[in-house]
Design a protein around this motif. Sequence first.
Motif, PDB file in Angstrom:
ATOM      1  N   LYS A 131     -45.634  17.932  -2.077  1.00  0.00           N
ATOM      2  CA  LYS A 131     -45.599  18.962  -3.234  1.00  0.00           C
ATOM      3  C   LYS A 131     -46.547  18.768  -4.552  1.00  0.00           C
ATOM      4  N   ARG A 166     -43.793  12.540  -4.355  1.00  0.00           N
ATOM      5  CA  ARG A 166     -43.495  13.901  -3.794  1.00  0.00           C
ATOM      6  C   ARG A 166     -45.019  14.385  -3.331  1.00  0.00           C
ATOM      7  N   ASN A 195     -46.692  16.229  -6.312  1.00  0.00           N
ATOM      8  CA  ASN A 195     -45.897  15.392  -7.218  1.00  0.00           C
ATOM      9  C   ASN A 195     -45.411  16.488  -8.309  1.00  0.00           C
ATOM     10  N   ASP A 208     -41.927  22.086 -10.749  1.00  0.00           N
ATOM     11  CA  ASP A 208     -41.618  22.672  -9.260  1.00  0.00           C
ATOM     12  C   ASP A 208     -41.165  24.241  -9.612  1.00  0.00           C
ATOM     13  N   ASP A 217     -37.231  10.855  -5.528  1.00  0.00           N
ATOM     14  CA  ASP A 217     -38.514  11.470  -5.681  1.00  0.00           C
ATOM     15  C   ASP A 217     -39.499  10.649  -6.388  1.00  0.00           C
ATOM     16  N   THR A 235     -36.387  14.798  -9.891  1.00  0.00           N
ATOM     17  CA  THR A 235     -37.505  13.822 -10.371  1.00  0.00           C
ATOM     18  C   THR A 235     -37.399  13.514 -11.792  1.00  0.00           C
TER      19      THR A 235
END
Length: 264
Positions: free
Chosen positions: A24, A21, A26, A66, A5, A32
């Motif tokens: 996404k 990422r 990041n 996330d 990641d 991550t």
Amino acid sequence: MNYQDTIVEKVEGWLEITINRPEKMNSIREQTAEEILCALSEAEHDRGIGAIILKGAGRAFCTGVDASEFELREGEYFDFYRKRKRSRKVNFLFRELTDYTKPIISAIEGFALGGGLELALVGDMIVAGADAKFGMPEVRLGLMPGGGGTQTLPRLIGKALAKELIWTGRRISASEAKEYRLVNHVTESGKAVEKAQELARSICANAPLSVMLTKSAIDRGMDMALTDGMAAEGDASFLLYFSDDRHEGLSAFREKRPPAFSGK
């Protein structure tokens, strides 16, 4: 460690960590956070690294945690509470950065939202490209900052402005962030990393023990009474009398040459 990641690179005398990422924006997942923590741990014990630059790939610096990993199963609420306090790498990351001994410069291009802004705030300095956007939109989702934002933001820009940004959830531009003293420098779009490298180069040219102890004195002193903070500074300053770097710095000054600091 097998970095999936992030991209970790040693550049001159500092380490650059890129959250990678972009699909996404990041956002940070457990993987991550674990990678960033691993890179930071290795760098902390490497005398050849004097600073950290944290940045993001693509259109964002970081847009928070996330949400796909944030699962609360029926009957496991308090188990998750314990994980959040003791074992989740994402939560540990925000706590760990506040005590890190080497300067962390966040180079922000694009979005730094929610936990992404909080990540930058637990570092030491922020450099932003002109098109950067900052915000804490959690209240718009029925949430609130959970990475230290209610504590770090008011300490930096004051209670009233922090409340405004958190309660409205609005995004601010790089120029407005500079006006609030949220960021140290605003560059042309795409030039934030270049400015962060300039700062890192300047920091790394100085005595690393002096940098470490002044960082600690400033960070800890912010939560102390003035007399206690000054006493802590005096004790830290005295320790440097016994360092090789003090001898080298004074010798270099007398001999009119650049010092060769060793971190000892």
